[in-house]
Each structure stands twice: as C-alpha cells, then as structure tokens.
Design an enzyme around this catalytic site. Structure first.
Site, PDB file in Angstrom:
ATOM      1  N   LYS A  96     -13.435  31.834  20.028  1.00 36.61           N
ATOM      2  CA  LYS A  96     -12.719  31.451  18.802  1.00 36.61           C
ATOM      3  C   LYS A  96     -13.346  30.197  18.191  1.00 36.61           C
ATOM      4  O   LYS A  96     -13.560  30.120  16.979  1.00 36.61           O
ATOM      5  CB  LYS A  96     -11.227  31.214  19.117  1.00 36.61           C
ATOM      6  CG  LYS A  96     -10.496  32.521  19.409  1.00 36.61           C
ATOM      7  CD  LYS A  96      -9.101  32.324  19.992  1.00 36.61           C
ATOM      8  CE  LYS A  96      -8.533  33.683  20.392  1.00 36.61           C
ATOM      9  NZ  LYS A  96      -7.234  33.609  21.076  1.00 36.61           N
ATOM     10  N   GLN A 109      -3.294  29.202  23.361  1.00 37.23           N
ATOM     11  CA  GLN A 109      -3.783  30.382  24.085  1.00 37.23           C
ATOM     12  C   GLN A 109      -2.764  30.807  25.146  1.00 37.23           C
ATOM     13  O   GLN A 109      -2.356  29.998  25.980  1.00 37.23           O
ATOM     14  CB  GLN A 109      -5.146  30.068  24.734  1.00 37.23           C
ATOM     15  CG  GLN A 109      -5.803  31.245  25.402  1.00 37.23           C
ATOM     16  CD  GLN A 109      -6.231  32.337  24.419  1.00 37.23           C
ATOM     17  OE1 GLN A 109      -6.720  32.066  23.338  1.00 37.23           O
ATOM     18  NE2 GLN A 109      -6.011  33.584  24.803  1.00 37.23           N
ATOM     19  N   ASP A 143      -1.455  32.605  14.612  1.00 33.85           N
ATOM     20  CA  ASP A 143      -1.293  33.787  15.471  1.00 33.85           C
ATOM     21  C   ASP A 143      -0.134  34.651  14.986  1.00 33.85           C
ATOM     22  O   ASP A 143      -0.013  35.811  15.377  1.00 33.85           O
ATOM     23  CB  ASP A 143      -1.012  33.351  16.927  1.00 33.85           C
ATOM     24  CG  ASP A 143      -2.242  33.493  17.818  1.00 33.85           C
ATOM     25  OD1 ASP A 143      -3.172  34.245  17.436  1.00 33.85           O
ATOM     26  OD2 ASP A 143      -2.275  32.868  18.892  1.00 33.85           O
TER      27      ASP A 143
END
Ligand code: NDP
Length: 283
Positions: free
Chosen positions: A53, A97, A120
């Site tokens: 990422k 994460q 997200d």
C-alpha cells in the site's frame, strides 16, 4: 469454453495512470493526497499488504505515512495517534491494517477514525451510507470488483449473483453493491446447506471464503463470471485463490486469476478512495 481473464494488473495500471494525473493536478493546487497506514503487530501477511500500500502511494505521487506498533501496545496509544491523524491536514485517508491483536476492540478503533478519512469504508457511518445507496467510501475489495464488471461491459441487471462469504470487509459490501446494480443476490456462508445448489445457479459468482480451490468446475454454471477474492498459501509457498482456476476456466466465461486479479485492484481502490478524499477536501 476457455474463460476470458479479468486482468487485475492491467486494469490497476490503467486506473493508476489516471490517479497519478489527478494527483499531479491536485499537487499543482497545493494539495498532495496523503494516506496514513497503521500496523499493529508482526503478522507476515499484514506486513506485506502494508508495504504494498505504501509503495503504491509512492508510485502514484501520494504522500504516505506508515506507523507501526509492537503487538503489546496499549490500545489507547493507537487511539491517540488516530486522533492526531484525524486533525492532520496532510492526511486525507487513515487505514488500520486488520486483524488487530486480541486485546484490541477493533470496532472501537474503526469508529475512532474520522468518517471523512475512513478510506477503507469500515466506519459504521460509512457502512450505513453504503447501505442507503449513498456511499462516501466503498470498501476497496468490492469496489475493485465492480470496476472489473464495468471494464468488461458485464451488465448485472437481473443476473443471479451468488457471494460466498459474509464478512464485513468483502461479502456483505459486495452483496450490497451487486443488489444496488440490480442483480438478484444470494449470500452463502459456513452454515449454508447445499452450497453447490446455489453456486450452480450463479451468473456471477464471487468467492470470498479463504479456502484454497474450494470452488470446483462442477459447482459453476457454464458461461458464468467467476471472481476469486481468496488468497491462500499452499504448503509449497505458492499463492492460490478459492477457485480451482484451471478447471473452472474451462466452464466460466470470465474469471479472475490469483495472483493478478482482485488483489491489485484492492490496493488500487484504496488509492482511489484516498484521492477522492483529498479532492473533496479542496472543493
Ligand atoms: P473471513 O474469514 O472474514 O470470512 C470468510 C467467510 O467465508 C465467512 O463468512 C465464512 O462463513 C465463509 N466460509 C468459510 N468457510 C466456508 C465454507 N466451507 N462454506 C461456505 N462459507 C464459508 O474472510 P474475508 O472475507 O476477510 O476474506 C476471504 C478471503 O479473501 C481470504 O482468503 C482473504 O485472504 C481474502 N481477501 C483478499 C483480498 C484481496 O484483495 N484479494 C482482500 C480481502 C480478503 P461464516 O460467516 O459462517 O463463518
């Protein structure tokens, strides 16, 4: 039948070229899209995802910050960092994460992220907006899958769509997006009776279970579109999806490979969400 490949690397490349141009236009007006990624612990797969990422951000000309904590960190430290990032004008997207270590309340952590920086799309407010058909951020994996359908000209209207898996990050938002695109959606999970009955009816089959080569050719309707979300590591170290790619390719009309299918698109849509957040901030 030999299925046509939905090539995630090629589509990701095409989209990222556009993102880079948009990021340059923003930078010329004084704003560089910025993503902060928080990693807690030493999970090997998570470390790889975070690295990918951050690298993707650099290639697209985005600013990125990686913040790492040892697995025994006090959750309050992470919450304080999130509060700091929420107020940081250089940061347009914040990602934690998952999975977090067991002593964390993951929902509380996700709720701490400012909804307008929740790239997200896991904050309850953004989940609700998606459910109402007015998404602020679409979760990256299902967002990327919808891009495959658009790119290949696959019309979902009236199609039978079957989603294997009901997680918050893949299965549920996927089902919601398919429904909003006017497919008739069935969601299967570990308690579903006669799974193959459902999969054989599917014009569009999305496999997101995390079980290596679970979907066999006999479970697939000839001519179906098969999307393989799974990432599984085989004993020999190689990666494979939830679909038996070689056999199902002989039955399906379209299929995503693993690797090189959904994975690159997931990261690409994280860039898309970060860019959109930055663009919104300058409007
Ligand atoms: P979860 O483990 O959170 O969810 C798995 C789902 O599959 C659950 O709903 C579970 O049912 C269901 N399931 C498990 N076994 C069966 C079975 N035998 N029959 C029917 N349903 C079953 O996984 P995620 O959704 O997070 O991820 C799924 C896969 O996708 C993983 O391999 C993951 O690594 C991968 N992934 C890939 C991404 C990418 O970018 N390519 C991004 C995100 C995930 P129940 O709810 O009843 O337990």
């Amino acid at each position: 039948m030999t299925a046509k490949i939905l090539d995630g690397n090629a589509l990701a490349q095409k989209l990222r070229t556009d993102f880079k141009t948009r990021a340059e236009a923003l930078a010329a007006r004084g704003t560089r899209p910025g993503l902060a990624v928080i990693l807690v612990g030493e999970d090997a797969a998570s470390q790889v995802y975070v690295r990918n990422k951050v690298n993707a951000c650099a290639q697209a000309g985005f600013h990125s910050e990686k913040i790492t904590y040892t697995p025994d960190v006090d959750p309050r430290v992470v919450l304080e960092k999130i509060a700091e990032l929420n107020a940081d004008p250089k940061i347009h997207g914040i990602l934690v994460q998952l999975p977090l270590p067991k002593h964390f309340d993951s929902d509380a952590v996700l709720r701490a992220i400012a909804p307008e920086k929740d790239v997200d799309g896991f904050h309850a407010e953004n989940v609700g907006a998606l459910m109402q058909g007015q998404p602020r951020f679409i979760p990256c994996t299902p967002y990327g899958i919808m891009k495959f359908f658009a790119e290949a000209g696959i019309d979902l209207k009236g199609k039978e769509a079957v989603v294997l898996g009901r997680s918050n990050i893949v299965g549920k938002p996927m089902a919601m997006l398919l429904m909003q695109a006017s497919a008739t959606v069935t969601v299967c999970h570990s308690q579903t009776r006669d799974l193959a009955f459902h999969t054989r009816r599917a014009d569009v089959l999305v496999a997101a279970l995390g079980k290596a080569r679970f979907v066999t050719a006999e479970m697939v309707k000839p001519g179906a579109v098969v999307i393989d979300v799974g990432i599984n590591r085989l004993p020999d170290g190689k990666l494979c999806g939830d679909v038996d790619f070689a056999a199902v390719s002989e039955v399906a009309a379209w299929i995503t490979p693993v690797p090189g299918g959904v994975g690159p698109m997931t990261i690409t849509m994280l860039l898309a969400n970060t860019l959109e957040a930055a663009e919104r901030g300058t409007r």
